[in-house]
Motif scaffolding. Structure first.
Motif, PDB file in Angstrom:
ATOM      1  N   GLU A 195       0.823  -1.211   0.000  1.00 31.77           N
ATOM      2  CA  GLU A 195       0.000   0.000   0.000  1.00 31.77           C
ATOM      3  C   GLU A 195       0.858   1.263   0.000  1.00 31.77           C
ATOM      4  O   GLU A 195       0.438   2.300  -0.523  1.00 31.77           O
ATOM      5  CB  GLU A 195      -0.920   0.008   1.221  1.00 31.77           C
ATOM      6  CG  GLU A 195      -2.049  -1.011   1.159  1.00 31.77           C
ATOM      7  CD  GLU A 195      -2.803  -1.117   2.479  1.00 31.77           C
ATOM      8  OE1 GLU A 195      -2.440  -0.385   3.431  1.00 31.77           O
ATOM      9  OE2 GLU A 195      -3.729  -1.931   2.569  1.00 31.77           O
ATOM     10  N   GLY A 196       2.033   1.162   0.590  1.00 32.95           N
ATOM     11  CA  GLY A 196       2.933   2.313   0.644  1.00 32.95           C
ATOM     12  C   GLY A 196       3.931   2.350  -0.496  1.00 32.95           C
ATOM     13  O   GLY A 196       4.839   3.194  -0.493  1.00 32.95           O
ATOM     14  N   GLY A 197       3.791   1.424  -1.463  1.00 34.85           N
ATOM     15  CA  GLY A 197       4.687   1.399  -2.607  1.00 34.85           C
ATOM     16  C   GLY A 197       5.980   0.648  -2.378  1.00 34.85           C
ATOM     17  O   GLY A 197       6.948   0.824  -3.138  1.00 34.85           O
ATOM     18  N   TRP A 198       5.998  -0.220  -1.374  1.00 30.13           N
ATOM     19  CA  TRP A 198       7.199  -0.990  -1.045  1.00 30.13           C
ATOM     20  C   TRP A 198       7.005  -2.453  -1.410  1.00 30.13           C
ATOM     21  O   TRP A 198       5.877  -2.957  -1.410  1.00 30.13           O
ATOM     22  CB  TRP A 198       7.516  -0.874   0.445  1.00 30.13           C
ATOM     23  CG  TRP A 198       7.849   0.502   0.866  1.00 30.13           C
ATOM     24  CD1 TRP A 198       6.987   1.478   1.276  1.00 30.13           C
ATOM     25  CD2 TRP A 198       9.151   1.099   0.868  1.00 30.13           C
ATOM     26  NE1 TRP A 198       7.656   2.638   1.564  1.00 30.13           N
ATOM     27  CE2 TRP A 198       8.990   2.432   1.320  1.00 30.13           C
ATOM     28  CE3 TRP A 198      10.427   0.643   0.548  1.00 30.13           C
ATOM     29  CZ2 TRP A 198      10.063   3.306   1.456  1.00 30.13           C
ATOM     30  CZ3 TRP A 198      11.501   1.503   0.688  1.00 30.13           C
ATOM     31  CH2 TRP A 198      11.323   2.816   1.140  1.00 30.13           C
ATOM     32  N   PRO A 199       8.087  -3.166  -1.728  1.00 28.81           N
ATOM     33  CA  PRO A 199       7.954  -4.590  -2.094  1.00 28.81           C
ATOM     34  C   PRO A 199       7.568  -5.449  -0.891  1.00 28.81           C
ATOM     35  O   PRO A 199       7.929  -5.143   0.255  1.00 28.81           O
ATOM     36  CB  PRO A 199       9.341  -4.962  -2.611  1.00 28.81           C
ATOM     37  CG  PRO A 199      10.272  -3.985  -1.969  1.00 28.81           C
ATOM     38  CD  PRO A 199       9.490  -2.708  -1.837  1.00 28.81           C
ATOM     39  N   GLU A 200       6.845  -6.521  -1.166  1.00 31.69           N
ATOM     40  CA  GLU A 200       6.427  -7.465  -0.137  1.00 31.69           C
ATOM     41  C   GLU A 200       7.489  -8.536   0.041  1.00 31.69           C
ATOM     42  O   GLU A 200       8.018  -9.056  -0.954  1.00 31.69           O
ATOM     43  CB  GLU A 200       5.105  -8.117  -0.547  1.00 31.69           C
ATOM     44  CG  GLU A 200       4.589  -9.161   0.424  1.00 31.69           C
ATOM     45  CD  GLU A 200       3.287  -9.775  -0.049  1.00 31.69           C
ATOM     46  OE1 GLU A 200       2.748 -10.637   0.684  1.00 31.69           O
ATOM     47  OE2 GLU A 200       2.813  -9.406  -1.139  1.00 31.69           O
ATOM     48  N   PRO A 201       7.845  -8.899   1.277  1.00 30.18           N
ATOM     49  CA  PRO A 201       8.839  -9.960   1.469  1.00 30.18           C
ATOM     50  C   PRO A 201       8.294 -11.304   0.995  1.00 30.18           C
ATOM     51  O   PRO A 201       7.103 -11.592   1.141  1.00 30.18           O
ATOM     52  CB  PRO A 201       9.090  -9.958   2.976  1.00 30.18           C
ATOM     53  CG  PRO A 201       7.839  -9.391   3.563  1.00 30.18           C
ATOM     54  CD  PRO A 201       7.340  -8.386   2.572  1.00 30.18           C
ATOM     55  N   THR A 202       9.171 -12.124   0.439  1.00 28.05           N
ATOM     56  CA  THR A 202       8.788 -13.472   0.034  1.00 28.05           C
ATOM     57  C   THR A 202       8.466 -14.304   1.278  1.00 28.05           C
ATOM     58  O   THR A 202       9.187 -14.259   2.271  1.00 28.05           O
ATOM     59  CB  THR A 202       9.935 -14.143  -0.739  1.00 28.05           C
ATOM     60  OG1 THR A 202      10.209 -13.366  -1.908  1.00 28.05           O
ATOM     61  CG2 THR A 202       9.564 -15.564  -1.152  1.00 28.05           C
ATOM     62  N   THR A 203       7.362 -15.045   1.214  1.00 29.98           N
ATOM     63  CA  THR A 203       6.984 -15.943   2.304  1.00 29.98           C
ATOM     64  C   THR A 203       7.226 -17.378   1.869  1.00 29.98           C
ATOM     65  O   THR A 203       6.675 -17.829   0.866  1.00 29.98           O
ATOM     66  CB  THR A 203       5.509 -15.763   2.693  1.00 29.98           C
ATOM     67  OG1 THR A 203       5.296 -14.417   3.126  1.00 29.98           O
ATOM     68  CG2 THR A 203       5.127 -16.705   3.821  1.00 29.98           C
ATOM     69  N   ARG A 204       8.066 -18.069   2.607  1.00 27.47           N
ATOM     70  CA  ARG A 204       8.320 -19.490   2.340  1.00 27.47           C
ATOM     71  C   ARG A 204       7.404 -20.331   3.218  1.00 27.47           C
ATOM     72  O   ARG A 204       7.249 -20.057   4.413  1.00 27.47           O
ATOM     73  CB  ARG A 204       9.774 -19.840   2.658  1.00 27.47           C
ATOM     74  CG  ARG A 204      10.720 -19.568   1.522  1.00 27.47           C
ATOM     75  CD  ARG A 204      12.079 -20.178   1.827  1.00 27.47           C
ATOM     76  NE  ARG A 204      12.961 -19.252   2.525  1.00 27.47           N
ATOM     77  CZ  ARG A 204      14.127 -19.604   3.042  1.00 27.47           C
ATOM     78  NH1 ARG A 204      14.534 -20.864   2.987  1.00 27.47           N
ATOM     79  NH2 ARG A 204      14.881 -18.713   3.648  1.00 27.47           N
ATOM     80  N   ARG A 205       6.822 -21.369   2.631  1.00 27.22           N
ATOM     81  CA  ARG A 205       5.937 -22.263   3.376  1.00 27.22           C
ATOM     82  C   ARG A 205       6.395 -23.704   3.227  1.00 27.22           C
ATOM     83  O   ARG A 205       6.827 -24.109   2.147  1.00 27.22           O
ATOM     84  CB  ARG A 205       4.495 -22.139   2.881  1.00 27.22           C
ATOM     85  CG  ARG A 205       3.780 -20.862   3.309  1.00 27.22           C
ATOM     86  CD  ARG A 205       2.360 -20.841   2.772  1.00 27.22           C
ATOM     87  NE  ARG A 205       1.547 -19.799   3.392  1.00 27.22           N
ATOM     88  CZ  ARG A 205       1.486 -18.547   2.968  1.00 27.22           C
ATOM     89  NH1 ARG A 205       2.203 -18.189   1.917  1.00 27.22           N
ATOM     90  NH2 ARG A 205       0.721 -17.664   3.588  1.00 27.22           N
ATOM     91  N   MET A 206       6.287 -24.458   4.312  1.00 26.35           N
ATOM     92  CA  MET A 206       6.539 -25.898   4.281  1.00 26.35           C
ATOM     93  C   MET A 206       5.298 -26.602   4.812  1.00 26.35           C
ATOM     94  O   MET A 206       4.954 -26.478   5.978  1.00 26.35           O
ATOM     95  CB  MET A 206       7.759 -26.282   5.124  1.00 26.35           C
ATOM     96  CG  MET A 206       8.003 -27.784   5.179  1.00 26.35           C
ATOM     97  SD  MET A 206       9.407 -28.222   6.226  1.00 26.35           S
ATOM     98  CE  MET A 206      10.738 -27.569   5.242  1.00 26.35           C
TER      99      MET A 206
END
Length: 455
Positions: free
Chosen positions: A186-197
């Motif tokens: 929303e603020g124009g910043w990239p979203e961190p990658t979420t790793r799932r197992m």
């Protein structure tokens, strides 16, 4: 700094607030549940909606216990005086592997208490600090000014009106369901990658009244392997109110059901004696409560090339692990230690907190390695398996089997499981050689004795 705002008032948020109290004129803890002493969830015994697993068994590992005692001297003593149990691995903690009792070793301690009880005591200690204040409301998003987070948008209880809390630093401790990725976008910043197992763990917890058992344990843990390679797990511990809390767990379609009869049957089928005894002479208090943990997950903030200043993540917002290893609360204490080290280094709050995320990455990596290596052994977990997994898996199994009879290996194993030592210490050549000798000795029958096939 003038003001810091912590999003979420559970264990991770409270510990972050304690650290921030040494560095900010004012610390606000924004919590959606009414956890004030007079509120609906202010008591010691009632789980609150914001912690759906709050009904389940919790135990505070030694690393977490030690750190909290440093911030709040006498905290463990206070818990015990009010009914919790301080259990020592040399006497009152009994660990079983396939029904075999592991050799006891002194010096590693853990707290057995219900989650609401432990959290309420910690909240009282934190909120007694002069520069802390609790704000009841729901986070709506972050406020941005230029290249930094400058506050939090929130709605107070019972209103849709949005307000802004200005802040020099915002700490997200809203947990594994955090919306930090959406807030950043929303603020124009990239979203961190979420790793799932994907692990598909199911567990159930029940409370019991029961007489003192002849086995002498105040906390017992059992691990057994099903024919298809999946695991069954059980943990029981004495908690406040002269009660016992008991957890049984399994994976995929072996998850425990919700009825007390099935719960007792799983206890009777457990190869460890304390669980069978509890099924025979324990008096259930109500029905068991089940919970499902579909996956482990972690957000890789350290891989981002852009991140706003004035924002930090902690606790399950960073990573949540398979809960059977009990790493969650102690991980939160270690993240708080990283926050303390970061703030004590005198950083500029006009810059992103890269050094903090670098420190917490080491904590997350180690805890992730401990749980992920074991989870990837399960036949229903899809992977992918990293290079060298088979070798690492066999060496890990060697350590676990040796910990049944060798006190040195068991102590080193416990120090890793209690997050006192990094996981890599178990892979040292001297440790592996000693473990191999212990397993070989265990599998070599004495004259006229049958082979011990449990290993």
């Amino acid at each position: 700094m003038r003001r810091a705002v912590v999003l979420g008032g559970s264990i991770a948020g409270l510990l972050a607030a304690r650290v921030l109290s040494d560095h900010a004129d004012e610390v606000l803890v924004l919590e959606r549940d009414d956890v004030a002493p007079s509120g609906a969830f202010g008591g010691d015994r009632e789980p609150r909606p914001g912690v759906p697993q709050g009904t389940q068994m919790h135990a505070l590992l030694d690393a977490g216990r030690r750190r909290i005692d440093q911030w709040f001297p006498g905290f463990a003593t206070e818990l015990v005086a009010d009914g919790a149990t301080l259990a020592d691995t040399g006497s009152s903690v009994h660990s079983y592997l396939e029904g075999s009792l592991k050799v006891p070793v002194d010096g590693v301690e853990m707290i057995s208490a219900t989650r609401p009880f432990l959290e309420a005591h910690l909240r009282r200690r934190v909120m007694a600090l002069d520069n802390l204040r609790l704000v009841n409301g729901r986070v709506r998003g972050l406020a941005f000014t230029g290249e930094r987070v400058s506050g939090v948008r929130y709605a107070g209880t019972g209103t849709a009106d949005e307000e802004v809390l200005d802040a020099d630093l915002v700490v997200d401790a809203t947990g594994r369901a955090s919306r930090i990725g959406a807030w950043l976008q929303e603020g124009g910043w990239p979203e961190p990658t979420t790793r799932r197992m994907h692990v598909d763990l199911g567990y159930a917890t029940a409370l019991f009244r029961r007489p003192e058992g002849p086995h002498g344990a105040t906390l017992a843990q059992s691990l057994a392997t099903l024919p298809d390679g999946r695991l069954r797990l059980g943990t029981l511990g004495r908690v406040e109110g002269d009660r016992w809390i008991v957890l049984v767990a399994g994976y995929a379609d072996d998850r425990p059901g919700r009825g007390i009869e099935e719960f007792l049957l799983r206890c009777k089928e457990d190869p460890a004696a304390p669980f069978r005894q509890l099924a025979e002479d324990g008096e259930p208090i109500g029905e068991p409560v089940s919970y499902r943990h579909p996956d482990n997950r972690r957000r890789d903030f350290h891989l981002l090339d852009r991140f706003p200043a004035g924002l930090i993540a902690t606790g399950d917002t960073l990573a949540s692990f398979n809960p059977i290893y009990g790493q969650g609360m102690s991980s939160a204490t270690m993240h708080a230690s990283c926050l303390a080290a970061y703030l004590e280094s005198g950083p500029s709050l006009r810059d992103p907190a890269w050094s903090y995320f670098k420190q917490t990455r080491a904590v997350v990596d180690d805890a992730w390695q401990t749980s992920a290596l074991n989870d990837l052994k399960l036949p229903h977990v899809p992977g992918p398996r990293p290079r060298g997994f088979k070798v690492a898996s066999r060496l890990s199994d060697l350590i676990v089997r040796a910990s049944v009879t060798d006190p040195v290996i068991h102590r080193r194993f416990l120090e890793v499981m209690h997050m006192l030592s990094p996981a890599k210490t178990l892979m040292r050549p001297g440790t592996l050689m000693r473990a191999a000798r212990a397993v070989r000795k265990r599998n070599t029958p004495a004259a006229g004795a049958p082979l011990n096939t449990a290993a």
